[in-house]
Design a protein around this motif. Structure first.
Motif, PDB file in Angstrom:
ATOM      1  N   SER A 207      16.134   8.234 -26.463  1.00 14.97           N
ATOM      2  CA  SER A 207      17.411   8.873 -26.094  1.00 14.97           C
ATOM      3  C   SER A 207      18.489   7.828 -25.844  1.00 14.97           C
ATOM      4  O   SER A 207      19.090   7.758 -24.778  1.00 14.97           O
ATOM      5  CB  SER A 207      17.230   9.782 -24.871  1.00 14.97           C
ATOM      6  OG  SER A 207      16.806   9.060 -23.733  1.00 14.97           O
ATOM      7  N   MET A 208      18.736   7.024 -26.881  1.00  9.40           N
ATOM      8  CA  MET A 208      19.651   5.889 -26.783  1.00  9.40           C
ATOM      9  C   MET A 208      21.087   6.347 -26.994  1.00  9.40           C
ATOM     10  O   MET A 208      21.501   6.656 -28.115  1.00  9.40           O
ATOM     11  CB  MET A 208      19.273   4.812 -27.790  1.00  9.40           C
ATOM     12  CG  MET A 208      17.899   4.216 -27.567  1.00  9.40           C
ATOM     13  SD  MET A 208      17.499   2.897 -28.734  1.00  9.40           S
ATOM     14  CE  MET A 208      17.490   3.809 -30.287  1.00  9.40           C
ATOM     15  N   ASP A 209      21.836   6.388 -25.931  1.00 11.55           N
ATOM     16  CA  ASP A 209      23.238   6.764 -25.949  1.00 11.55           C
ATOM     17  C   ASP A 209      24.068   5.483 -25.961  1.00 11.55           C
ATOM     18  O   ASP A 209      24.184   4.787 -24.953  1.00 11.55           O
ATOM     19  CB  ASP A 209      23.557   7.611 -24.722  1.00 11.55           C
ATOM     20  CG  ASP A 209      24.985   8.132 -24.721  1.00 11.55           C
ATOM     21  OD1 ASP A 209      25.821   7.586 -25.461  1.00 11.55           O
ATOM     22  OD2 ASP A 209      25.268   9.075 -23.959  1.00 11.55           O
ATOM     23  N   ALA A 210      24.671   5.155 -27.109  1.00 15.98           N
ATOM     24  CA  ALA A 210      25.428   3.909 -27.234  1.00 15.98           C
ATOM     25  C   ALA A 210      26.652   3.903 -26.335  1.00 15.98           C
ATOM     26  O   ALA A 210      27.025   2.854 -25.794  1.00 15.98           O
ATOM     27  CB  ALA A 210      25.843   3.699 -28.691  1.00 15.98           C
ATOM     28  N   LEU A 211      27.286   5.049 -26.159  1.00 13.86           N
ATOM     29  CA  LEU A 211      28.468   5.109 -25.285  1.00 13.86           C
ATOM     30  C   LEU A 211      28.072   4.867 -23.831  1.00 13.86           C
ATOM     31  O   LEU A 211      28.769   4.148 -23.093  1.00 13.86           O
ATOM     32  CB  LEU A 211      29.166   6.462 -25.439  1.00 13.86           C
ATOM     33  CG  LEU A 211      29.747   6.770 -26.824  1.00 13.86           C
ATOM     34  CD1 LEU A 211      30.381   8.143 -26.839  1.00 13.86           C
ATOM     35  CD2 LEU A 211      30.762   5.704 -27.222  1.00 13.86           C
ATOM     36  N   GLU A 212      26.971   5.467 -23.416  1.00 12.22           N
ATOM     37  CA  GLU A 212      26.478   5.249 -22.064  1.00 12.22           C
ATOM     38  C   GLU A 212      26.104   3.789 -21.849  1.00 12.22           C
ATOM     39  O   GLU A 212      26.350   3.208 -20.784  1.00 12.22           O
ATOM     40  CB  GLU A 212      25.270   6.149 -21.820  1.00 12.22           C
ATOM     41  CG  GLU A 212      24.687   6.053 -20.415  1.00 12.22           C
ATOM     42  CD  GLU A 212      23.444   6.915 -20.264  1.00 12.22           C
ATOM     43  OE1 GLU A 212      23.404   7.761 -19.364  1.00 12.22           O
ATOM     44  OE2 GLU A 212      22.510   6.732 -21.086  1.00 12.22           O
TER      45      GLU A 212
END
Length: 340
Positions: A207-212
């Motif tokens: 669940s890799m959220d680049a923005l986070e």
């Protein structure tokens, strides 16, 4: 301020590079485990030399390459560590070719592991077969009689060579080189779809959220800046530091230690369904976080970050390594490269 943006860019690029390498490793591991590249080559050779006789061995769709090819009847010849026999016992043109390629083979599960044949080696193998069959005209006659698809390209090469064996060998080598280039392009086109599927799975599993992740990098920088200000201003600056760490109002320094000991990259990979934590002086502690992971997946706020991560992984590790070198100024000296 510029350093903050540089840190952000380097952090994002480094994360994409690391996960792209992981993606490439998983893909290569599956390819080697299932022998896909070797099976793909020998399926092509079987169709080209012996004909498919109603059922093509070479896959024509992505589903056949990575779903059917690894598990259906293996078209590869049986492995043999023996040198080519004086009198061949092979009953097919593919078998005759393999007998002359044994020296570059190593066994795996009883089948050949050859996944790449140099064009020059293929041409020499064909010349050895020519000798065993009594000359080019005799071999061409047998190829035509058996209905081998190899007859036409070799007949064209022989007509072009005008009876010159050396010219014939070079023509066969050039033809096979072109065929291998075409086959490689076809294989890479299939692999791109597999990379995309694995990239999607990897993005969702972690669940890799680049923005986070980008926000986490900026938060780390902000806390570091606040620590530096506190060090210069003494105890009078502690209230502002407490505002950064509401979970530890009595011990802001402990909060800073805890936050900076789990940098943004560590936080990025901590959202998988199963996580591990290694406390000081203790053994690893595994925990199941399936509920939190599922909640992240169905939260629309994370979807743009997931999408950015997914498309970033599609560029591949070489692309992100080049970007990282440009950002950091890393240079590889030619002398070091040639000496390895």
């Amino acid at each position: 301020m510029n350093s903050v943006y540089i840190d952000l860019a380097i952090g994002l690029v480094l994360a994409f590079l690391m996960f792209s390498l992981l993606l490439s490793g998983v893909n290569e591991g599956l390819v080697r485990l299932l022998g896909i590249r070797s099976k793909f080559l020998w399926a092509y050779l079987r169709d080209t030399l012996d004909g498919h006789k109603g059922r093509k061995s070479i896959p024509s769709t992505i589903a056949e390459v990575f779903a059917s090819l690894p598990f259906r009847r293996d078209e590869r010849p049986a492995f043999s560590a023996q040198p080519p026999p004086v009198r061949s016992s092979a009953t097919s043109w593919t078998g005759l070719l393999y007998e002359r390629l044994r020296e570059i083979d190593h066994g795996k599960d009883g089948r050949t592991s050859i996944a790449s044949i140099p064009p020059g080696r293929f041409a020499m193998a064909m010349m050895e077969i020519v000798t065993g069959e009594g000359g080019v005209p005799a071999m061409l006659a047998k190829l035509e009689q058996s209905g081998s698809p190899l007859y036409r390209p070799l007949k064209g090469a022989w007509d072009t060579a005008h009876g010159d064996l050396d010219a014939f060998r070079k023509a066969v080598e050039e033809w096979f080189d072109g065929e291998m280039s075409r086959l490689t392009m076809l294989y890479r086109r299939y692999v791109r779809w597999v990379i995309a599927a694995l990239g999607l799975v990897l993005t969702l599993v972690f669940s890799m959220d680049a923005l986070e992740y980008g926000r986490a990098i900026l938060t780390d920088n902000a806390i570091r800046a606040q620590v530096a200000t506190t060090a210069d201003g003494g105890a009078r600056s502690l209230p502002s530091l407490r505002d950064k760490c509401p979970e530890h109002p009595a011990d802001p320094y402990g909060c800073v230690t805890e936050v900076l000991s789990a940098p943004a990259f560590v936080q990025m990979v901590s959202h998988a369904p199963v996580s591990v934590r290694i406390p000081e002086g203790g053994s690893p502690q595994w925990s199941w976080k399936g509920g939190d992971w599922l909640h992240r997946l169905i939260s629309p706020g994370h979807w743009p970050g997931f999408l950015i991560t997914f498309f970033a992984l599609l560029f591949g590790a070489p692309f992100w390594w080049d970007i990282l070198r440009r950002l950091t100024g890393i240079r590889v000296r030619a002398g070091e490269t040639s000496g390895k």
